[in-house]
Write an enzyme that holds these catalytic residues in place. Structure first.
Site, PDB file in Angstrom:
ATOM      1  N   GLN A 110       0.822  -1.211   0.000  1.00  0.00           N
ATOM      2  CA  GLN A 110       0.000   0.000   0.000  1.00  0.00           C
ATOM      3  C   GLN A 110       0.858   1.264   0.000  1.00  0.00           C
ATOM      4  O   GLN A 110       0.479   2.268  -0.611  1.00  0.00           O
ATOM      5  CB  GLN A 110      -0.930  -0.025   1.219  1.00  0.00           C
ATOM      6  N   LYS A 113       1.877   1.704  -3.604  1.00  0.00           N
ATOM      7  CA  LYS A 113       0.677   1.937  -4.416  1.00  0.00           C
ATOM      8  C   LYS A 113       0.172   3.366  -4.216  1.00  0.00           C
ATOM      9  O   LYS A 113      -0.100   4.090  -5.170  1.00  0.00           O
ATOM     10  CB  LYS A 113      -0.398   0.928  -3.990  1.00  0.00           C
ATOM     11  N   LYS A 125      -2.726  -0.738   6.642  1.00  0.00           N
ATOM     12  CA  LYS A 125      -3.704  -1.793   6.341  1.00  0.00           C
ATOM     13  C   LYS A 125      -4.142  -2.416   7.651  1.00  0.00           C
ATOM     14  O   LYS A 125      -3.395  -2.399   8.630  1.00  0.00           O
ATOM     15  CB  LYS A 125      -3.062  -2.871   5.467  1.00  0.00           C
ATOM     16  N   ASP A 165     -11.844  -3.711   1.970  1.00  0.00           N
ATOM     17  CA  ASP A 165     -10.998  -4.679   1.257  1.00  0.00           C
ATOM     18  C   ASP A 165     -11.848  -5.957   1.217  1.00  0.00           C
ATOM     19  O   ASP A 165     -13.082  -5.876   1.360  1.00  0.00           O
ATOM     20  CB  ASP A 165      -9.658  -4.879   1.992  1.00  0.00           C
ATOM     21  N   SER A 374     -10.431   6.766  -3.228  1.00  0.00           N
ATOM     22  CA  SER A 374     -10.592   7.042  -1.800  1.00  0.00           C
ATOM     23  C   SER A 374      -9.984   8.400  -1.448  1.00  0.00           C
ATOM     24  O   SER A 374     -10.544   9.164  -0.662  1.00  0.00           O
ATOM     25  CB  SER A 374      -9.899   5.957  -0.968  1.00  0.00           C
TER      26      SER A 374
HETATM   27  N1  GLU Z   1      -8.296  -2.117  -0.136  1.00  0.00           N
HETATM   28  C1  GLU Z   1      -8.044  -1.316  -1.313  1.00  0.00           C
HETATM   29  C2  GLU Z   1      -6.605  -1.486  -1.735  1.00  0.00           C
HETATM   30  O1  GLU Z   1      -6.075  -2.581  -1.651  1.00  0.00           O
HETATM   31  C3  GLU Z   1      -8.491   0.125  -1.141  1.00  0.00           C
HETATM   32  C4  GLU Z   1      -7.903   0.854   0.016  1.00  0.00           C
HETATM   33  C5  GLU Z   1      -8.483   2.241   0.270  1.00  0.00           C
HETATM   34  O2  GLU Z   1      -9.375   2.675  -0.464  1.00  0.00           O
HETATM   35  O3  GLU Z   1      -8.009   2.880   1.210  1.00  0.00           O
HETATM   36  O4  GLU Z   1      -5.954  -0.611  -2.226  1.00  0.00           O
END
Ligand code: GLU
Length: 442
Positions: A110, A113, A125, A165, A374
């Site tokens: 994350q 990403k 997370k 998620d 988001s």
């Molecule tokens: N769970 C999603 C991801 O793997 C979205 C996370 C979010 O929107 O904060 O990126």
């Protein structure tokens, strides 16, 4: 030994039983090796040692009472991994397989990403080993309220902003938001993926699946191809998979198969999304699909990767596509893979794709549309605005196209054009690393 590889060795020793975390770290640090080793200032600042160690890990008891009046206890997690470029941001996963290794791997992914989206969001997370499947609404509410009764003290719209998620959708986010608001006495954008009438963003639900297809289309366009007329297969019929099917069909692709853990639906006339959605909405059996579409087949226990295709979109979960699956795909003529899930292809599968010249878009780039949207929800909440679907969707498209070009340029600069795994890891890392360097030893 190289600085980067020595940090990886130490990480393996310190986290010996955390296989998913080690897997993600191995991919990332191997990709970063040349980039980091060429910059001795990082070693001098202990940058990588700090980068792979979460800033904070919260593990907590979640007691709740089921419909039979029995006390149940689950384990809750929030890993606040890196806040160098913004508040921690990342989803919550409710699934019986959840453990610290899985949450740490997801949080590490994350960080990169979120950096790739170009927005000001750090990496985090969380989740719990709770299975929402088969639970009543009241049980899910009781669990969510208990979960947030501990979590609320660690999060806020400026500190850490969780979302959904696997196993966490609009219903769960609603219950958690309600409990947060009650405990914190603050109506704020502390969760994303909220309902539209209390601060949610239009197009957030569609964003991960749509974003995946936007990025894959751009990657193909740069290789003088397009999705139109191509045969596509998808794993997972949840939020990501179903919206990937929808957008691929809108762009003219022929989606002929969708798989999940019970088996695969094969429909050579093209998957009928309305039929599929009716089944998933009532949590029914994939086998029911053939009742409405008698020409189609349900292949029980068969992985979708056995169906010949040109494009494969794994959208279910980690390690769902292994080395043998990758070899089967390549042998059957697959030339493009886009990861809608987090780390669905194993390290070995990724190697098979690379050796065979498959266009491969790694999850941290390809599925970034969800978290990117988001962040757009956070912007709308901060400014007390609500944007139209088209405005959010346009921004999403721009972000995904931008991510493709960013990772492609980084791959070129690293001397491995077309290797988007290396490109994504370097491009995502660079921004976070520079911010960490500027902020001193913290
Ligand atoms: N769970 C999603 C991801 O793997 C979205 C996370 C979010 O929107 O904060 O990126």
């Amino acid at each position: 030994m190289s600085y980067t590889l020595s940090v990886l060795e130490q990480l393996k020793e310190n986290n010996a039983r955390q296989t998913e975390f080690i897997q993600a770290a191995t991919e990332i640090l191997t990709s970063l090796k040349d980039y980091v080793d060429a910059r001795p200032q990082y070693e001098a600042a202990g940058l990588l040692e700090r980068f792979v160690e979460p800033e904070r890990q919260i593990v907590f008891r979640v007691p709740w009472i089921d419909d039979a009046g029995k006390v149940r206890v689950n384990r809750g997690y929030r890993v606040q991994f890196n806040s160098a470029i913004g508040p921690y941001k990342g989803g919550l996963r409710f699934h019986p397989s959840v453990n610290l290794s899985i949450i740490k791997f997801l949080a590490l992914e994350q960080i990169l990403k979120n950096s790739l989206t170009g927005q000001a969001i750090g990496g985090g997370k969380g989740g719990a080993d709770f299975n929402p499947m088969g639970k009543s609404d009241r049980e899910v509410m009781a669990f969510c309220q208990s979960f947030v009764s501990e979590l609320f003290r660690h999060i806020s719209h400026m500190t850490d902003v969780p979302a959904g998620d696997i196993g966490v959708g609009a219903r769960e986010v609603g219950y958690m938001f309600g409990q947060y608001k009650r405990l914190a006495n603050s109506f704020e954008g502390v969760f994303t993926g909220k309902g539209i009438n209390y601060g949610g963003s239009l197009a957030r639900t569609e964003a991960t699946g749509y974003g995946l297809v936007y990025l894959v289309e751009e990657m193909m366009r740069q290789h003088d191809q397009s999705l139109a007329g191509k045969t596509v297969i998808v794993s997972g019929a949840g939020n990501v998979g179903s919206h990937a099917v929808e957008k691929a069909q809108q762009l003219g692709a022929n989606v002929i198969a969708v798989g999940e853990y019970t088996g695969t639906i094969l429909d050579n006339q093209g998957i009928d999304l309305a039929v599929l959605r009716e089944i998933t909405a009532r949590r029914g059996d994939f086998a029911d699909y053939v009742n409405a579409r008698p020409h189609a087949e349900f292949l029980p226990g068969t992985k979708v990767w056995t169906v010949p295709c040109e494009i494969a979109l794994p959208c279910a979960t980690q390690n769902e596509l292994d080395e043998d699956d990758a070899k089967t795909l390549v042998a059957n003529g697959c030339t493009t893979v886009g990861e809608g899930a987090n780390m669905p292809a194993t390290l070995e599968a990724t190697e098979v794709f690379r050796h065979n010249g498959v266009l491969f878009a790694p999850g941290k780039a390809a599925n970034a549309g969800g978290v990117a949207t988001s962040a757009l929800e956070m912007s709308q909440n901060s400014s007390r605005m609500a944007w139209s679907f088209d405005k959010v969707d346009d921004k999403l498209k721009n972000i995904m196209t931008g991510i493709y070009h960013n990772i492609s340029t980084a791959a070129d600069e690293a001397g491995c054009p077309g290797n988007y795994v290396v490109g994504a890891n370097i491009a995502g890392f660079k921004k976070v690393a520079d911010a960490m360097m500027a902020q001193g030893i913290v």
